[in-house]
Write a protein that holds these residues in place. Structure first.
Motif, PDB file in Angstrom:
ATOM      1  N   GLY A 114       0.786  -1.226   0.000  1.00 45.15           N
ATOM      2  CA  GLY A 114       0.000   0.000   0.000  1.00 45.15           C
ATOM      3  C   GLY A 114       0.818   1.276   0.000  1.00 45.15           C
ATOM      4  N   ASN A 115       2.150   1.181  -0.043  1.00 41.39           N
ATOM      5  CA  ASN A 115       2.994   2.367  -0.097  1.00 41.39           C
ATOM      6  C   ASN A 115       2.819   3.054  -1.451  1.00 41.39           C
ATOM      7  N   LYS A 116       2.665   4.383  -1.430  1.00 37.19           N
ATOM      8  CA  LYS A 116       2.393   5.128  -2.662  1.00 37.19           C
ATOM      9  C   LYS A 116       3.692   5.512  -3.360  1.00 37.19           C
ATOM     10  N   LEU A 117       3.717   5.241  -4.680  1.00 30.33           N
ATOM     11  CA  LEU A 117       4.853   5.574  -5.525  1.00 30.33           C
ATOM     12  C   LEU A 117       4.392   6.526  -6.624  1.00 30.33           C
ATOM     13  N   CYS A 118       5.264   7.452  -6.980  1.00 29.74           N
ATOM     14  CA  CYS A 118       4.984   8.393  -8.059  1.00 29.74           C
ATOM     15  C   CYS A 118       6.046   8.191  -9.133  1.00 29.74           C
ATOM     16  N   VAL A 119       5.633   8.237 -10.387  1.00 30.39           N
ATOM     17  CA  VAL A 119       6.573   8.272 -11.513  1.00 30.39           C
ATOM     18  C   VAL A 119       6.399   9.635 -12.156  1.00 30.39           C
TER      19      VAL A 119
END
Length: 126
Positions: A114-119
């Motif tokens: 559930g950790n949020k990642l951004c590209v």
């Protein structure tokens, strides 16, 4: 000038998380730097570090509300490929990569914990 040097995420299922990040980060040229003796792994792209580990305090890992790690790419296509790889590996889509104006492309997903990642990619105006 200061730069972000490393980011870590916690996990409650280390085997699944390491398999996810080995493949996801490997698809973008990151390599395993070392395994943490307490459980976990640190990856490097030659400039930054990213770690996946069990929480130091021994409690369950939880996601941070508002916490997000951003991965910068040389092109919108490479950002989109990384985002797609995360989804292929079981991550959840939080927003497809798209032009957000002013030459900025952003996309969002979550890992298996559930950790949020951004590209993202910025086209610098000349």
């Amino acid at each position: 000038m200061a730069h972000t040097g490393y980011f870590t995420v916690g996990t409650n299922d280390l085997d699944k998380a390491l398999a996810f990040y080995d493949e996801l980060l490997g698809s973008a040229g990151w390599q395993k730097m070392f395994d943490n003796p307490r459980g976990g792994r640190v990856y490097s792209n030659g400039a930054s570090l990213f770690g996946v580990m069990r929480p130091f305090d021994g409690n369950d890992a939880t996601i941070g509300n508002g916490t997000m790690c951003g991965f910068s790419f040389e092109s919108p296509e490479k950002a989109a490929a990384f985002h797609a790889k995360a989804l292929e590996l079981g991550g959840a889509n939080e927003g497809d990569p798209s032009d957000r104006g002013n030459g900025a492309t952003f996309g969002y997903c979550r890992d298996l914990d559930g950790n949020k990642l951004c590209v993202y990619h910025f086209t610098m105006a000349g």
